[in-house]
Write a protein that holds these residues in place. Structure first.
Motif, PDB file in Angstrom:
ATOM      1  N   ASP A 178      36.433  39.290  34.438  1.00  0.00           N
ATOM      2  CA  ASP A 178      35.404  40.632  34.751  1.00  0.00           C
ATOM      3  C   ASP A 178      34.026  41.552  35.107  1.00  0.00           C
ATOM      4  O   ASP A 178      33.089  40.318  35.343  1.00  0.00           O
ATOM      5  N   GLY A 179      34.481  43.255  35.756  1.00  0.00           N
ATOM      6  CA  GLY A 179      33.418  43.090  36.508  1.00  0.00           C
ATOM      7  C   GLY A 179      31.887  43.433  35.045  1.00  0.00           C
ATOM      8  O   GLY A 179      32.303  43.937  33.912  1.00  0.00           O
ATOM      9  N   VAL A 180      30.443  42.638  34.839  1.00  0.00           N
ATOM     10  CA  VAL A 180      29.900  43.119  34.187  1.00  0.00           C
ATOM     11  C   VAL A 180      28.709  44.070  34.876  1.00  0.00           C
ATOM     12  O   VAL A 180      28.125  42.837  35.994  1.00  0.00           O
TER      13      VAL A 180
ATOM     14  N   ALA B 152      24.227  42.501  38.163  1.00  0.00           N
ATOM     15  CA  ALA B 152      25.736  42.474  38.072  1.00  0.00           C
ATOM     16  C   ALA B 152      26.350  41.141  38.743  1.00  0.00           C
ATOM     17  O   ALA B 152      25.495  40.684  39.404  1.00  0.00           O
ATOM     18  N   ASN B 153      27.490  40.842  38.441  1.00  0.00           N
ATOM     19  CA  ASN B 153      28.287  39.544  39.060  1.00  0.00           C
ATOM     20  C   ASN B 153      29.304  40.087  39.526  1.00  0.00           C
ATOM     21  O   ASN B 153      29.137  40.734  40.463  1.00  0.00           O
ATOM     22  N   ALA B 154      29.556  38.529  40.099  1.00  0.00           N
ATOM     23  CA  ALA B 154      30.286  38.895  41.654  1.00  0.00           C
ATOM     24  C   ALA B 154      31.304  39.604  41.366  1.00  0.00           C
ATOM     25  O   ALA B 154      31.842  40.333  42.203  1.00  0.00           O
ATOM     26  N   GLU B 155      32.109  39.700  40.565  1.00  0.00           N
ATOM     27  CA  GLU B 155      33.546  40.595  40.663  1.00  0.00           C
ATOM     28  C   GLU B 155      32.512  42.547  40.457  1.00  0.00           C
ATOM     29  O   GLU B 155      33.477  43.095  40.497  1.00  0.00           O
ATOM     30  N   ALA B 156      31.282  42.074  40.015  1.00  0.00           N
ATOM     31  CA  ALA B 156      31.194  44.393  40.061  1.00  0.00           C
ATOM     32  C   ALA B 156      30.503  43.990  41.118  1.00  0.00           C
ATOM     33  O   ALA B 156      30.836  45.110  41.684  1.00  0.00           O
ATOM     34  N   GLU B 157      29.845  42.814  41.876  1.00  0.00           N
ATOM     35  CA  GLU B 157      30.249  42.927  43.236  1.00  0.00           C
ATOM     36  C   GLU B 157      30.880  43.559  44.209  1.00  0.00           C
ATOM     37  O   GLU B 157      30.902  44.728  44.958  1.00  0.00           O
ATOM     38  N   ALA B 158      32.168  43.322  44.011  1.00  0.00           N
ATOM     39  CA  ALA B 158      32.650  43.320  44.319  1.00  0.00           C
ATOM     40  C   ALA B 158      33.692  44.804  44.479  1.00  0.00           C
ATOM     41  O   ALA B 158      33.760  45.662  45.341  1.00  0.00           O
TER      42      ALA B 158
ATOM     43  N   GLU C  64      40.258  48.967  32.421  1.00  0.00           N
ATOM     44  CA  GLU C  64      39.702  49.599  31.124  1.00  0.00           C
ATOM     45  C   GLU C  64      38.010  49.297  31.843  1.00  0.00           C
ATOM     46  O   GLU C  64      37.270  48.426  31.807  1.00  0.00           O
ATOM     47  N   ILE C  65      37.303  50.400  31.308  1.00  0.00           N
ATOM     48  CA  ILE C  65      35.688  50.551  30.624  1.00  0.00           C
ATOM     49  C   ILE C  65      35.076  50.689  29.373  1.00  0.00           C
ATOM     50  O   ILE C  65      35.561  51.743  28.865  1.00  0.00           O
ATOM     51  N   ARG C  66      34.406  49.443  29.172  1.00  0.00           N
ATOM     52  CA  ARG C  66      33.748  49.162  28.579  1.00  0.00           C
ATOM     53  C   ARG C  66      31.820  49.480  28.205  1.00  0.00           C
ATOM     54  O   ARG C  66      31.762  49.023  28.841  1.00  0.00           O
ATOM     55  N   VAL C  67      31.550  50.295  27.622  1.00  0.00           N
ATOM     56  CA  VAL C  67      30.358  50.563  27.692  1.00  0.00           C
ATOM     57  C   VAL C  67      29.575  50.246  26.192  1.00  0.00           C
ATOM     58  O   VAL C  67      29.887  51.071  25.311  1.00  0.00           O
ATOM     59  N   ALA C  68      28.865  49.570  26.053  1.00  0.00           N
ATOM     60  CA  ALA C  68      27.347  48.986  25.288  1.00  0.00           C
ATOM     61  C   ALA C  68      26.280  49.884  25.369  1.00  0.00           C
ATOM     62  O   ALA C  68      25.938  49.145  26.245  1.00  0.00           O
ATOM     63  N   PRO C  69      25.758  49.970  24.700  1.00  0.00           N
ATOM     64  CA  PRO C  69      24.062  50.320  24.362  1.00  0.00           C
ATOM     65  C   PRO C  69      23.663  49.310  24.366  1.00  0.00           C
ATOM     66  O   PRO C  69      23.935  48.383  23.415  1.00  0.00           O
ATOM     67  N   ARG C  70      22.605  48.915  25.400  1.00  0.00           N
ATOM     68  CA  ARG C  70      21.220  47.590  24.812  1.00  0.00           C
ATOM     69  C   ARG C  70      20.510  48.651  24.401  1.00  0.00           C
ATOM     70  O   ARG C  70      19.505  48.731  24.030  1.00  0.00           O
ATOM     71  N   TRP C  71      19.540  47.871  23.021  1.00  0.00           N
ATOM     72  CA  TRP C  71      19.059  48.207  22.212  1.00  0.00           C
ATOM     73  C   TRP C  71      17.321  46.901  21.737  1.00  0.00           C
ATOM     74  O   TRP C  71      18.296  45.894  21.798  1.00  0.00           O
TER      75      TRP C  71
ATOM     76  N   ARG D 269      31.340  46.892  31.276  1.00  0.00           N
ATOM     77  CA  ARG D 269      32.323  46.264  31.585  1.00  0.00           C
ATOM     78  C   ARG D 269      33.453  46.805  32.428  1.00  0.00           C
ATOM     79  O   ARG D 269      34.294  47.867  31.270  1.00  0.00           O
ATOM     80  N   THR D 270      34.352  46.196  32.992  1.00  0.00           N
ATOM     81  CA  THR D 270      35.479  46.843  34.036  1.00  0.00           C
ATOM     82  C   THR D 270      36.346  45.800  34.041  1.00  0.00           C
ATOM     83  O   THR D 270      35.955  44.911  34.820  1.00  0.00           O
ATOM     84  N   THR D 271      37.308  46.257  33.447  1.00  0.00           N
ATOM     85  CA  THR D 271      38.868  45.147  33.356  1.00  0.00           C
ATOM     86  C   THR D 271      40.042  45.702  34.058  1.00  0.00           C
ATOM     87  O   THR D 271      40.393  46.759  33.826  1.00  0.00           O
ATOM     88  N   ASP D 272      40.323  45.421  35.069  1.00  0.00           N
ATOM     89  CA  ASP D 272      41.598  45.418  36.328  1.00  0.00           C
ATOM     90  C   ASP D 272      42.570  45.606  35.221  1.00  0.00           C
ATOM     91  O   ASP D 272      43.203  44.089  34.925  1.00  0.00           O
ATOM     92  N   ILE D 273      43.232  46.556  34.570  1.00  0.00           N
ATOM     93  CA  ILE D 273      45.110  46.441  33.905  1.00  0.00           C
ATOM     94  C   ILE D 273      46.073  46.716  35.179  1.00  0.00           C
ATOM     95  O   ILE D 273      46.506  47.962  34.059  1.00  0.00           O
TER      96      ILE D 273
END
Length: 773
Positions: free
Chosen positions: A424-426, A438-444, A505-512, A524-528
């Motif tokens: 998944d893209g992160v 960003a990982n490779a999937e996110a860059e693509a 499917e896009i999941r968004v979470a804050p970092r604290w 995180r983006t998941t191709d669905i």
């Protein structure tokens, strides 16, 4: 576990520091180790207590001018008698003749007669220490003529401190041989006969020195002898007669309001008399008061050591020191009580560096132990090599720390590499939305969305996504459309599409941070796309089953009904009708099972009793057709579960329908609602019991699987999907379904669901009257 170990170590160190500092404070209070500092502080504070002397006090000084004019000291008894006679003629209140008259000489009788004049004269006695024959002191009274003529005798002893300065005296002195008041106490009583004598055993009092030499009005003894002093100057005065001339030895270094000054003994007595007359004598605080003053601020600081930051501790120590000084000053100047703060100040000065040292030692020891433990743990990523030789503990600690840092770097590298290889893209962004990793999937994905290198931030990324069309939204996985930037500060699950038509499917979470500060976001983006297409195909299949497959079968049944009396073999018509109805049931079963597995819903409160009654109403025609006797228990209870009403009602319908199908005509059908405890949680149960043929044990294990039917009457007419739908609905609602059956003894199905609210009181099953429908 690690945190508790560190806390226990710090707690032990805290108690050690608390006990050591408290013991130090008690020691300083008890043995007066800080007496020099006490005296210094006392002298400084007493300088703020300057006041005008009592106007009644007058010193008649045997000064240098008097000795030059009258002769060297000691003067003859006749001259001293003449001096006392001159003073008595002026009618003073009293005369304190601070001259030792212990050796018999010529003229003692004349001196006695002068002392017996109109004004009372008080004389000192000598208390010489050490005494003879082991006595602490010898008591030497004045000569008999003086002793008998004087109005009273008193001691004139002063108590020097360890620094040699005079600050205090004992108002009552003596032993079992006798006790004598101080000479100035006798003068006080002469001025105020109602004044109480000091109590025996009273602690020494501090003399409130109010100024330096010359503070009190003074006249020379030679002037009195020559008759140059007007009687009005002496009348109604408290006259103190004593030597002030150089070389007579009666001089003392004093503290208090005259720090470092040298005063003649007669001026010291004048300050003492002034303190007695003005009620300004200073008492020393009791031991317990000094202990409390030392320990209370110390324990306030000790309590703060566990909760305050270092800068706050420094401010607290300064505040406590100021409070101690203010309390000592207020007690001294306002209440005439010397309550030394020095032991408390010393304890405060010691406890903070002591605590810092012990805390540093505890932290150092704890860190070494944890580094040793960290090194001993197996590291599959980078096994630890041998440590370099360390000649001292500090070098070993540095080596352990360097090793731990190396392992942490390896771990961080491993996490980074793993992140880059995720399917998944992160995207990891800071709080402003700028993408920092960003990982490779996110860059693509960023390249596919057309994000330029200088646009790599979340606002630009969000802007490139498109919302899912409303007509297709129901076919996407659960989630709402991606909101515009900025992202909400809480985890979220969204859906969106790219311009090329791919679904995500896009999941968004804050970092604290550990302190609760927002650091940024993880996206995180998941191709669905494939999943969405599968859901669309599934929807098409359900539509086919629900409409395209059922419609022909319904038409067949309609045609069979229209045949009527035409010449058609009834057996063939029955078989066609049976197959058509089975096909319709199969399609309906598929649709209901699919809805149970995938229907999205928002839970709502559902009354189980209402649900059971609705299910019975739907099947009442078939129940009546078989002439079944329904016994219903608990239908008046108010028991709520959280769920989707239509799915739950359909599950209960399937259970009752199964019981009706397998029950012989005229049999009894029992339906009940109850509450049980399941692993400590309350569960609502809906029980359906029939009197059918029962189910063999080998079929019970697979009863709730698809296309499974228990052997029995009518086998082959069902499709085996009804109980599978019940099991699916129960699982989606956090519950269960169970079956108890024996061949020939009927079957009992129990549907259990989590209770949403406390049930109302209703009779037990054995006591409730059964209702029949």
């Amino acid at each position: 576990m690690i945190r508790r170990t560190g806390q226990r170590r710090l707690a032990a160190e805290w108690w050690l520091v608390a006990l050591l500092s408290s013991a130090l404070a008690l020691l300083l209070v008890h043995d007066r180790t800080t007496q020099g500092l006490d005296a210094l502080l006392y002298d400084v504070l007493l300088q703020f207590d300057r006041h005008d002397p009592d106007p009644r006090i007058l010193i008649v000084a045997i000064d240098d001018h008097s000795t030059r004019e009258t002769g060297a000291w000691p003067w003859s008894r006749q001259v001293q008698a003449e001096l006392l006679g001159k003073l008595g003629e002026a009618d003073p209140v009293a005369v304190a003749y601070d001259v030792l008259l212990v050796d018999p000489k010529a003229g003692d009788m004349a001196l006695g007669r002068a002392m017996a004049g109109p004004a009372p004269v008080f004389v000192p006695l000598l208390m010489r220490a050490p005494g003879t024959n082991g006595a602490p002191f010898d008591i030497i009274p004045p000569v008999p003529a003086v002793r008998e003529a004087a109005a009273g005798m008193g001691h004139v002893n002063l108590l020097p401190d360890s620094d040699g300065k005079v600050r205090r005296t004992q108002l009552i002195a003596g032993d079992e041989r006798g006790r004598w008041p101080h000479l100035m106490v006798l003068m006080q009583r002469a001025a105020d006969p109602s004044a109480d004598l000091p109590e025996e055993g009273q602690r020494p009092l501090l003399i409130p020195f109010a100024g330096s030499a010359g503070h009190f009005p003074t006249i020379g003894a030679s002037s009195v002898l020559r008759g140059e002093v007007p009687a009005e100057l002496l009348r109604d005065r408290l006259v103190l007669v004593g030597a002030t001339a150089e070389g007579l030895g009666d001089r003392y270094a004093t503290g208090g309001g005259n720090p470092g000054g040298i005063l003649p003994g007669i001026e010291v007595q004048a300050h003492l008399l002034d303190g007695l007359l003005s009620d300004r004598m200073i008492a020393e605080a009791s031991l317990w008061s000094r202990v409390l003053l030392a320990l209370v601020p110390l324990w306030v600081l000790l309590a703060a050591l566990r909760v305050l930051q270092p800068w706050a501790l420094v401010a607290l120590i300064a505040g406590l020191a100021v409070l101690l000084l203010a309390a000592a000053a207020a007690a001294l100047l306002g209440f005439r009580l010397w309550l030394t703060p020095v032991p408390g100040l010393a304890a405060l000065a010691v406890v903070y560096p002591l605590w810092g040292w012990r805390r540093l030692a505890a932290a150092n020891s704890y860190m070494i132990e944890e580094l040793e433990r960290f090194r001993a743990e197996p590291d599959v990523l980078a096994p630890a090599g041998p440590l370099p030789s360390a000649p001292d503990p500090v070098s070993r600690q540095m080596a352990l720390l360097n090793d731990a840092i190396g392992q942490s770097r390896n771990l961080r590298r491993f996490v980074t590499e793993s992140l880059r290889q995720l399917p998944d893209g992160v995207f990891i962004a800071d709080r402003s939305g700028a993408i920092v990793l960003a990982n490779a999937e996110a860059e693509a994905l960023a390249e596919e969305l057309g994000l330029a290198p200088d646009e790599r931030d979340l606002p630009a990324l969000y802007a490139r996504f498109q919302p899912v069309p409303a007509a297709e939204g129901r076919l996407e996985p659960e989630g709402s459309d991606l909101p515009p930037w900025p992202a909400p500060e809480e985890p979220g699950r969204y859906r969106a599409r790219s311009a090329s038509g791919r679904s995500f499917e896009i999941r968004v979470a804050p970092r604290w941070s550990a302190s609760g500060e927002l650091l940024g976001w993880v996206v995180r983006t998941t191709d669905i796309t494939t999943l969405s297409e599968a859901l669309r195909q599934r929807e098409d299949m359900l539509e086919f089953l629900s409409h395209d497959m059922r419609s022909p079968q319904t038409s067949i049944l309609a045609l069979l009904a229209d045949i009527g009396g035409q010449q058609v073999d009834p057996q063939i018509v029955g078989r066609i009708e049976s197959h058509a109805r089975r096909t319709i049931a199969l399609a309906e079963g598929f649709v209901q099972l699919a809805r149970a597995e995938s229907l999205p819903y928002q839970p709502e409160p559902v009354n189980v009793a209402d649900m059971l009654v609705d299910a019975l109403d739907q099947l009442w025609p078939r129940i009546t057709a078989k002439d079944l006797n329904v016994e219903l228990t608990g239908e008046d209870a108010t028991l709520f579960v959280a769920g989707e009403r239509s799915l739950l009602t359909r599950a209960v319908v399937n259970l009752i329908e199964n019981a009706v199908y397998h029950s012989p005509p005229g049999a009894r059908l029992r339906c009940s609602i109850d509450v049980i405890e399941e692993q400590g949680d309350p569960m609502v149960t809906c029980t359906i019991a029939d009197e059918g043929p029962g189910i063999a044990p080998d079929h019970l294990a697979v009863l709730f699987e698809r296309f499974r039917q228990a052997p029995g009457k009518g086998q082959g007419n069902g499709v085996g999907l009804g109980l599978a739908q019940v099991h699916t609905v129960a699982a989606r609602h956090g519950g269960w379904v169970r079956c108890e059956s024996r061949v020939g003894a009927g079957s009992t199905f129990v549907l259990g669901l989590p209770l949403l609210s406390e049930p109302e009181e209703y009779p037990d099953e054995g006591e409730a009257p059964a209702s029949s429908r």
